[in-house]
Design a protein around this motif. Structure first.
Motif, PDB file in Angstrom:
ATOM      1  N   GLU A   3      47.774  48.587  38.534  1.00 30.75           N
ATOM      2  CA  GLU A   3      47.261  48.102  39.812  1.00 30.75           C
ATOM      3  C   GLU A   3      45.776  48.456  39.924  1.00 30.75           C
ATOM      4  O   GLU A   3      45.205  49.137  39.079  1.00 30.75           O
ATOM      5  N   LYS A  52      42.081  43.726  39.567  1.00 31.69           N
ATOM      6  CA  LYS A  52      42.646  44.151  38.285  1.00 31.69           C
ATOM      7  C   LYS A  52      41.751  43.770  37.110  1.00 31.69           C
ATOM      8  O   LYS A  52      42.203  43.759  35.967  1.00 31.69           O
ATOM      9  N   MET A 152      50.601  39.935  46.916  1.00 28.94           N
ATOM     10  CA  MET A 152      50.510  39.909  45.449  1.00 28.94           C
ATOM     11  C   MET A 152      49.608  38.788  44.939  1.00 28.94           C
ATOM     12  O   MET A 152      49.346  38.700  43.744  1.00 28.94           O
ATOM     13  N   GLN A 154      46.355  37.383  44.104  1.00 27.04           N
ATOM     14  CA  GLN A 154      45.040  37.985  43.868  1.00 27.04           C
ATOM     15  C   GLN A 154      43.897  37.174  44.467  1.00 27.04           C
ATOM     16  O   GLN A 154      42.793  37.693  44.626  1.00 27.04           O
ATOM     17  N   GLY A 161      49.270  45.520  43.702  1.00 30.63           N
ATOM     18  CA  GLY A 161      50.359  45.151  42.819  1.00 30.63           C
ATOM     19  C   GLY A 161      51.701  45.432  43.457  1.00 30.63           C
ATOM     20  O   GLY A 161      51.815  45.629  44.679  1.00 30.63           O
ATOM     21  N   ASN A 162      52.725  45.473  42.641  1.00 32.12           N
ATOM     22  CA  ASN A 162      54.095  45.549  43.117  1.00 32.12           C
ATOM     23  C   ASN A 162      54.390  46.818  43.916  1.00 32.12           C
ATOM     24  O   ASN A 162      55.114  46.792  44.911  1.00 32.12           O
TER      25      ASN A 162
END
Length: 269
Positions: A3, A52, A152, A154, A161-162
């Protein structure tokens, strides 16, 4: 997939070790050889991250762009250098340290124009000082998509992230299926501020911790979490286990291609 906090942590490390110095850049594997030759021996001006994505900016206005994806990783070492082990996509050697990059989804040299185009496709990053949360809110407040999907995406919000998705929704009592346009603006402001704080903690500690002090193992008299991801969390990867706050079993379902976790009592529909 790492992440956003992990990429910012890498950027800070590479900034300390390589920025301001000429660096040797090569591709022992060969797949990055032509691009590596463009920046080999040049001064690395700075290392930074956006979501990311990791960016190494050189004095030629060329930028090495890395997206680790699911399998990419950097291995960091102090000099001296030793022979490559495995499929090394990029090797970077500085005055005191060197690093090998293996298995990234993307490793490429971009121009300034291409980097601007990349940034334009990304939403605001809670870890960047130039982030504008109103840009994310403009997308969220018009969307029928669920908050689990939007967090989630982007292009809406970069770097989440998750784990952060599941945890920040839990911390604010938001059901994952809540449409973006149904979210209250004040709740979004709280979510953004929380992400900024949580992800900064992630950068400092090198792991994701989302549990408030009053719910930590010592405070609650419970066992510490044992998981390869490390850190204390409320719902992530706790399917079927009792919620730390109310005792209801944590649920999971696949959302946007990833397992999402929530408490049906603390996050009512």
């Amino acid at each position: 997939m790492p992440e956003g906090h992990a990429l910012h942590r890498l950027a800070r490390l590479h900034q300390r070790r390589y920025a301001g110095h000429p660096v040797a850049v090569s591709s022992p594997q060969g797949r990055f050889a032509a691009d590596a030759a463009l920046v080999d021996g040049r001064v690395l001006r700075r290392a930074e991250a956006h979501g990311k994505h990791l960016l190494h900016v050189y004095d030629t206005d060329l930028v090495v762009h890395v997206h680790l994806g699911l399998y990419g990783s950097f291995a960091e070492h102090a000099l001296p250098v030793f022979e490559p082990v495995g499929q090394v996509r990029m090797r970077l050697v500085g005055p005191t340290h060197w690093t090998d990059l293996r298995g990234p989804t993307r490793c490429e040299v971009l121009t300034d124009v291409e980097v601007k185009a990349l940034r334009a496709r990304l939403g605001p990053d809670p870890l960047r000082r130039d982030a504008h949360p109103d840009e994310a809110w403009a997308r969220i407040s018009r969307s029928r998509a669920s908050m689990a999907v939007l967090l989630m995406d982007q292009s809406v919000l970069a770097g989440v992230g998750n784990i952060y998705r599941a945890e920040v929704l839990f911390r604010h009592g938001v059901h994952p299926a809540t449409p973006g346009r149904a979210l209250d603006r004040a709740v979004w402001d709280d979510i953004w501020a929380d992400l900024v704080e949580l992800m900064r903690i992630g950068v400092r500690r090198g792991r994701i911790d989302t549990v408030r002090d009053e719910h930590l193992p010592r405070a609650m008299g419970r066992a510490a979490r044992e998981d390869r991801h490390g850190g204390e969390v409320y719902v992530y990867r706790r399917t079927g286990l009792p919620c730390l706050l109310c005792g209801t079993p944590v649920l999971t379902e696949v959302v946007a291609g990833r397992n999402n976790y929530w408490c049906p009592t603390c996050q009512p529909a």
